[in-house]
Motif scaffolding. Structure first.
Motif, PDB file in Angstrom:
ATOM      1  N   ARG A 168       0.856  -1.190   0.000  1.00 49.49           N
ATOM      2  CA  ARG A 168       0.000   0.000   0.000  1.00 49.49           C
ATOM      3  C   ARG A 168       0.894   1.242   0.000  1.00 49.49           C
ATOM      4  O   ARG A 168       1.973   1.244   0.615  1.00 49.49           O
ATOM      5  N   ASP A 169       0.442   2.285  -0.644  1.00 47.23           N
ATOM      6  CA  ASP A 169       1.276   3.471  -0.820  1.00 47.23           C
ATOM      7  C   ASP A 169       1.746   4.044   0.510  1.00 47.23           C
ATOM      8  O   ASP A 169       2.920   4.402   0.672  1.00 47.23           O
ATOM      9  N   ASP A 170       0.828   4.166   1.481  1.00 48.49           N
ATOM     10  CA  ASP A 170       1.211   4.764   2.759  1.00 48.49           C
ATOM     11  C   ASP A 170       2.188   3.865   3.519  1.00 48.49           C
ATOM     12  O   ASP A 170       3.126   4.344   4.168  1.00 48.49           O
ATOM     13  N   ILE A 171       1.997   2.541   3.406  1.00 48.17           N
ATOM     14  CA  ILE A 171       2.902   1.609   4.060  1.00 48.17           C
ATOM     15  C   ILE A 171       4.286   1.670   3.417  1.00 48.17           C
ATOM     16  O   ILE A 171       5.318   1.732   4.100  1.00 48.17           O
ATOM     17  N   ALA A 172       4.323   1.658   2.086  1.00 44.78           N
ATOM     18  CA  ALA A 172       5.606   1.705   1.371  1.00 44.78           C
ATOM     19  C   ALA A 172       6.378   2.978   1.709  1.00 44.78           C
ATOM     20  O   ALA A 172       7.590   2.949   1.953  1.00 44.78           O
TER      21      ALA A 172
END
Length: 792
Positions: A168-172
């Motif tokens: 996920r973008d926020d996780i990455a």
């Protein structure tokens, strides 16, 4: 009979990713599964360290991914198929860290959309590889996932690998930051401290309490170090009322075995001979032991946040620095009465512990136990007892002495006076809490000199020696003296004292002249100067929690004697400064014209600084005044109601009476009593009779214990009767003995006694108070807070 298909949509798996797990929680769910396998292995290879290795994306990663690899036993096809099925648990409700199926699904879905699982057992010919593509499952409306077999070169290889891609973008974005890697290692080192440490590896704890599992955990090839408790050695102790109380108490309470449902976790009495669970009707019932074990002890330093009890389930810490047991819950009203910390500084504590509650159910996020459960309530009663820990409060409410493990530690170590009586390092003048905390940081970084408690103890002994109190003793370990016993430290064989601060560090606790600021003064030096000699406003200390991006802040407010300058070198009545983590420091210059000439309350400006700082994190959020109102309501000490002020008065009186009784001598006590007006004597005797009908009142007068039952008027009368015993820093900082003029001496006494007389009038008047009367009581309490000398 007709039936309908309730198989959930595959989109459910993708929706699990919206559950608010932090990255470290996702990793912990996967670590739990690996550690569960280690814990349940009946025949581990003693030559092979049991380890888990995590790889997080780097800042330059084009295709960021997360990998978790363990060297456990691995899984066969049937077990793998069951383990990956949503909601399935191959692990029982008790005896393991987590539920593989649901925990695995939530963790991997939260991290990303594509998960690959590779597993093999020793002796298997190939790796079993399953790919879970959440988007493809949703498109095909099917739970079917492809399985392939990959030959392996080494037939003895075993273990499981989980790789999550398409993060996920926020996780990455978060996991690419190197500082987050360090933070994750620290968090995992705290959560898995018990499982990561080797047996007997905790300085100060007896081997039984320090025993761990010795598992290994790495993040990006860097070992995760268990965060060890920095406690006094278990051989140290203090004496209270003839009883020796060690610095560490171990406990192991076997409760009656019970019948546990291995599906839903409900407990039943073992003698009921049930064949199915009364809650979920599962037939999977087992008789299991229930046990409360661990230790409660005393940290070598006081801290505002780093204290409290860690609660564990099957070796994993569920609650960290939990302080809920430090408050007593009234059985009738349900009101929580804070009991610790009670001594000054009232926001700092040092009682710590590790308690294992394997039989108590936890929430699905593993962030807390079910506190409504009977098992949790039983544990609380075992650990802290039914009644208050404060002896006077217990007596007033009809409870006996609290003999619980926490009650005993509280009794021995609730006070923070420097010296051997309380095991607090000092410098002959006062406690050196800042230095003790610095040594604690050195302990946690592994500096050899600070692993044992010797540095702390040397300064405990040195304080008593410098203070002229060489008869005080802590009955901990002693070393044979080498050479003539020229000093108390030498007689105890403790050798020379190290500096109270590491080389190059500031010595906050030494009395030094306050130099004028120079042009080269750094920001850190400037704020160190503001803190020097500052008074903490304890009623504005604690955690502030607000919704949205405003988040949480741990607030400390200082009233400083130094003029404040903002970052543009302009005069300022108040300043705010963000510190490490989520800390927020606020400074108010108490002698600023707006306070001295216009009567404004420094607390109001401190609240506005807090609000303005929080608003800066969300400019489009609420107005600063709205935030200030929300913040104010989170500090109970700011309430100016009749009941709140009465509680604050009682707390202050308890502290003052305890301090005054410590000054009592047998040859003076009867004279003190005789000097009191008849009305004060009558009030004290009646209060004592209500509190303890078995009290020997004549003996209480002889020993000075009658002081415990004086009201505010009686306290004032006793100060007038013996000002030389209570002023000049003994209980109050107001000077008396150095003055020769009789009128001046009387004025000094009146400055202390008049506030108590005002508080007495407030307490005896039961009618509705006006706003001005309430404000007067608060100002009076603030005045006394300034002149009462605190035991630090």
């Amino acid at each position: 009979m007709e039936q309908i298909d309730l198989t959930p949509s595959p989109q459910l798996l993708e929706a699990l990713g919206d559950i608010p797990y932090k990255p470290w929680q996702c990793l912990a769910e996967l670590i739990d599964n690996s550690f569960d396998d280690f814990l349940s292995d009946p025949d581990p290879d003693p030559k092979e360290a049991r380890s888990v290795s995590i790889t997080l994306p780097k800042a330059t990663s084009v295709d960021p991914q997360v990998t978790v690899i363990d060297n456990g036993r691995g899984m066969g096809l049937e077990m793998l198929q069951s383990a990956l099925r949503a909601g399935y648990s191959g692990k029982r409700r008790y005896g393991s860290l987590g539920l593989f199926g649901m925990g695995f699904n939530i963790a991997t879905a939260r991290l990303g959309n594509l998960t690959e699982v590779r597993t093999t057992r020793a002796g298997d010919e190939s790796w079993l590889v399953v790919e879970i593509d959440l988007r493809r499952l949703a498109r095909n409306d099917s739970y079917a996932a492809p399985l392939r077999r990959e030959p392996k070169k080494d037939p003895t290889a075993h273990g499981t690998e989980v790789t999550v891609r398409r993060l996920r973008d926020d996780i990455a974005e978060e996991l690419r930051r190197p500082q987050r890697h360090a933070a994750i290692r620290r968090e995992l080192g705290r959560v898995y401290s018990y499982l990561l440490r080797a047996e007997g590896s905790v300085p100060g704890l007896p081997n039984g309490a320090a025993a761990g599992r010795g598992f290994q955990l790495k993040v990006n090839d860097k070992s995760v170090s268990p965060r060890l408790p920095c406690v006094w050695d278990h051989t140290r102790s203090v004496t209270r009322e003839g009883r020796e109380i060690p610095a560490v108490l171990t406990l192991d309470t076997e409760l009656t075995p019970a019948l546990a449902c291995m599906d839903c976790g409900h407990w039943h009495r073992a003698d009921l001979n049930l064949d199915r669970c009364a809650e979920c009707e599962s037939e999977d019932l087992q008789v299991r032991e229930r046990r409360i074990h661990g230790w409660i002890g005393v940290q070598r330093y006081l801290d505002e946040t780093d204290f409290g009890i860690d609660f564990l389930r099957n070796g994993r810490k569920i609650r960290l620095n939990d302080r809920s047991l430090f408050s007593w819950e009234h059985p009738e009203t349900g009101a929580l009465v804070p009991e610790y910390p009670v001594d000054i500084p009232a926001t700092q504590g040092r009682i710590v512990g590790e308690i294992h509650l394997d039989h108590v159910p936890v929430g699905y996020q593993k962030l807390d136990f079910n506190r409504e459960s009977r098992e949790w309530r039983t544990a609380v009663a075992q650990l802290r007892g039914d009644g208050p820990m404060r002896a006077r409060k217990a007596k007033d409410l009809g409870y006996g002495e609290n003999q619980s493990p926490l009650g005993l530690i509280f009794k021995g170590y609730q006070e923070n006076r420097p010296g051997a009586r309380c095991l607090i390092p000092g410098n002959g003048d006062k406690a050196i809490h800042d230095s003790a905390r610095t040594w604690g940081k050195n302990f946690h970084t592994g500096m050899a000199e600070y692993i044992s408690d010797e540095v702390w103890f040397r300064h405990v002994v040195a304080h008593d020696e410098e203070h002229g109190n060489g008869t005080g003793k802590a009955s901990g370990r002693r070393r044979p003296a080498s050479g003539p016993p020229t000093s108390l430290g030498a007689r105890l064989g403790l050798g020379p004292l190290p500096s109270t601060a590491p080389t190059g560090a500031k010595k906050d606790d030494e009395a030094q002249p306050d130099p004028d600021p120079v042009e080269t003064e750094t920001e850190e030096q400037r704020f160190d100067r503001y803190r020097r000699g500052a008074r903490k406003l304890l009623d504005l200390a604690g955690e502030v929690s607000l919704p949205g991006r405003l988040g949480r802040r741990q607030v400390t407010v200082y009233e400083t004697a130094h003029p404040l300058r903002d970052d543009r070198d302009r005069d300022a009545p108040s300043l705010a400064r963000l510190g490490a983590g989520n800390s927020l420091e606020v400074y108010v210059y108490g002698d600023h014209a707006v306070f001295r000439q216009f009567g404004r309350d420094p607390r109001d400006y401190a609240l506005m600084e807090i609000a303005q700082t929080l608003q800066a994190t969300e400019p489009d959020g609420p107005k600063a005044t709205t935030i200030a109102a929300d913040v104010t309501q989170q500090f109970p000490g700011q309430r100016v109601t009749d009941s709140a002020l009465r509680d604050r008065i009682e707390t202050l009186l308890d502290h003052v009476r305890r301090r005054m009784r410590l000054q009592a001598r047998t040859d003076e006590s009867v004279g003190w009593w005789t000097a009191l007006p008849d009305s004060c004597q009558l009030q004290a005797e009646r209060a004592a009779g209500r509190a303890d009908s078995a009290l020997d009142w004549r003996e209480a007068i002889k020993t000075g214990k009658f002081v415990d039952h004086l009201d505010a008027s009686g306290v004032a009368a006793l100060i007038r009767a013996a000002p030389g015993r209570f002023l000049d820093g003994s209980v109050f900082s107001t000077t008396w003995a150095s003055w020769s003029d009789a009128d001046t001496k009387e004025r000094q006494v009146a400055q202390v006694t008049r506030p108590f007389e005002i508080l007495h009038e407030f307490m005896v008047e039961q009618g509705r108070k006006s706003r001005l009367e309430l404000s007067l009581a608060r100002i009076t309490l603030d005045m006394l807070d300034v002149i009462i000398t605190r035991l630090e």
